[in-house]
Design a protein around this motif. Structure first.
Motif, PDB file in Angstrom:
ATOM      1  N   TRP A   1      -0.815  -2.588  -1.670  1.00 56.70           N
ATOM      2  CA  TRP A   1      -0.204  -3.555  -2.578  1.00 56.70           C
ATOM      3  C   TRP A   1       1.158  -4.004  -2.042  1.00 56.70           C
ATOM      4  N   GLY A   2       1.596  -3.414  -0.928  1.00 55.62           N
ATOM      5  CA  GLY A   2       2.929  -3.658  -0.391  1.00 55.62           C
ATOM      6  C   GLY A   2       2.894  -4.400   0.925  1.00 55.62           C
TER       7      GLY A   2
ATOM      8  N   GLY B   1      -0.982  -9.625  -3.702  1.00 52.98           N
ATOM      9  CA  GLY B   1       0.432  -9.330  -3.477  1.00 52.98           C
ATOM     10  C   GLY B   1       0.686  -8.533  -2.228  1.00 52.98           C
ATOM     11  N   GLY B   2      -0.364  -7.942  -1.650  1.00 43.46           N
ATOM     12  CA  GLY B   2      -0.215  -7.152  -0.435  1.00 43.46           C
ATOM     13  C   GLY B   2      -0.150  -8.028   0.804  1.00 43.46           C
TER      14      GLY B   2
ATOM     15  N   SER C   1       3.492  -1.410  -4.269  1.00 48.10           N
ATOM     16  CA  SER C   1       4.106  -2.740  -4.153  1.00 48.10           C
ATOM     17  C   SER C   1       5.500  -2.699  -3.535  1.00 48.10           C
ATOM     18  N   THR C   2       6.221  -1.589  -3.697  1.00 50.39           N
ATOM     19  CA  THR C   2       7.558  -1.456  -3.099  1.00 50.39           C
ATOM     20  C   THR C   2       7.512  -0.817  -1.720  1.00 50.39           C
TER      21      THR C   2
END
Length: 432
Positions: free
Chosen positions: A179-180, A202-203, A157-158
């Motif tokens: 996810w990023g 969320g990606g 995610s980061t």
């Protein structure tokens, strides 16, 4: 002179950034060899070697170096693999915790783990990973090849994962999970030979490049750009555009570069096209054939070049096509081995009908570039900016259609902003 320049650059960076020690390879060998592999002045052996847990050091790899243990980059350390250099051992893991990796050569490892404060930049190089790539920090590749043999790429995610400029990612078997944030430029491609592609909630998946699965599925549960091309052998879910296998395969077929081919580019002119390529790790008896096509299917040979046979050095070749086609020209570069077998093949296209206000060459460069305008320009502002957004130089060009100047900065990625009357161009430049 080149070694002296790298040495002075390393000394400058050591003082300004605060690296404890700068280690530079002067011979092939093992990472932990303290006899004749490493130098701290860039010229003579230091009888030392960097540790496998770098903490505030700088490492410059110019030779073929065998990793003899897992390697961690921490404490703001930097590893630079120069063009023609190699850092390799597919039994070992490379972890970037707090620092940076810049590679213009070959990096081959079991795992590449980029933590939140880590970053990796692959410029005109080859990355070969046996098991997995995990990105929680920054990953960027330009004009490069990435091979994942039996594992996954996971963008957390980061994480930020971007590929530009004829970069191709090939999976033998494995999945791509995001996810990023992922970006693929229009001339780049991700091809999964035996796995699935998933953009998780969320990606973000952006750009206008290409994704292909030869066997698996493509699933989107996040944000997927409408400009992306895709082709899936399996099932699909949540994609915003229809499948376009013809275009997707065309992009992927034209994207790859081989390990021996450091770069390949074309400068189009009004009366001729200039084709450049750089290679390394050549063997005696190799040769290159350059072919041209109007449609990408039927080819005519226009040149044959004999290799120098110099291994471990970057060699430059140039061919001038004095009778280019009036429309799009495709150029296929084929390398043949001494026994007549085919090595690599690379294809690029150029269209002289597409208006180019200016061209910058050579790119990548080792020291100097030339800006060439298609028409004479006056009062043109030029600004050079580094990858962190810092302005390094600013000047004005008067009454000229071509200007050459030095790029006296460390190896890395730079941006050149050119602005004049009815003219605004941004050029991404690689210093190697």
């Amino acid at each position: 002179m080149k070694n002296l320049l790298y040495t002075l650059t390393a000394l400058f960076l050591t003082v300004s950034i605060g690296w404890s020690t700068t280690y530079t390879t002067i011979n092939d060998g093992d990472w932990n060899n303290k006899t004749n592999v490493w130098s701290t002045n860039g010229l003579t052996s230091c009888g030392c070697s960097p540790t496998n847990n770098l903490n505030g050091d700088s490492v410059v790899v110019r030779n073929y170096i065998n990793l003899t243990g897992h390697l961690t980059i921490d404490g703001g350390s930097l590893i630079t693999i120069e063009s023609g250099g190699s850092l390799a051992n597919q039994a070992m893991r490379l972890q970037i915790r707090n620092g940076k990796l810049i590679s213009y050569g070959l990096l081959s490892v079991n795992e590449l783990l980029i933590r939140v404060n880590g970053s990796a930049y692959i410029y005109s190089g080859v990355l070969n990973v046996l098991n997995k790539i995990e990105v929680a920090g920054i990953f960027e590749a330009t004009f490069s090849n990435l091979y994942v043999q039996n594992g996954n790429i996971d963008v957390l995610s980061t994480g930020s994962f971007s590929i530009f400029g004829n970069t191709k990612i090939v999976f033998n078997s494995g999945n791509f999970n995001n996810w990023g944030s992922v970006f693929i430029s229009e001339d780049s491609c991700i091809q999964l030979g035996g796995g699935n592609f998933k953009n998780n909630p969320g990606g973000t998946f952006a750009g206008n490049g290409t994704v292909i699965t030869d066997v698996g599925n493509i699933i989107n549960e996040g944000t997927w750009s409408e400009t992306l091309n895709w082709c899936a052998a399996g099932n699909t879910f949540g994609l915003t555009t229809p499948e376009n296998c013809e275009l997707a395969n065309e992009v992927c077929n034209f994207a790859p570069l081989a390990a021996e081919l450091v770069n390949y580019n074309i400068v189009a002119g009004e009366m001729s096209n200039v084709i450049h390529w750089h290679t390394y790790a050549e063997e005696q008896g190799d040769w290159y054939v350059l072919e041209r096509s109007a449609d990408g299917h039927s080819w005519d040979q226009i040149s044959q070049e004999t290799s120098t046979g110099i291994g471990g050095e970057v060699i430059h070749y140039m061919v001038i096509d004095e009778r280019p086609l009036k429309s799009t020209s495709y150029y296929k570069l084929i390398q043949y081995n001494a026994d007549g077998s085919e090595g690599f093949t690379a294809i690029l296209a150029v269209n002289p009908l597409i208006k180019q206000e200016l061209v910058v060459f050579p790119n990548p460069t080792s020291d100097r570039i030339t800006i060439h305008f298609t028409q004479s320009q006056n009062n043109v502002s030029v600004k050079i900016v580094d990858n962190s957004g810092n302005t390094l130089d600013r000047f004005v060009l008067e009454n000229t259609n071509e200007e050459s100047f030095l790029i006296p900065y460390p190896c890395g990625l730079y941006f050149i902003y050119v602005e004049g009357e009815n003219l605004y161009e941004t050029i991404k430049l690689i210093k190697q």
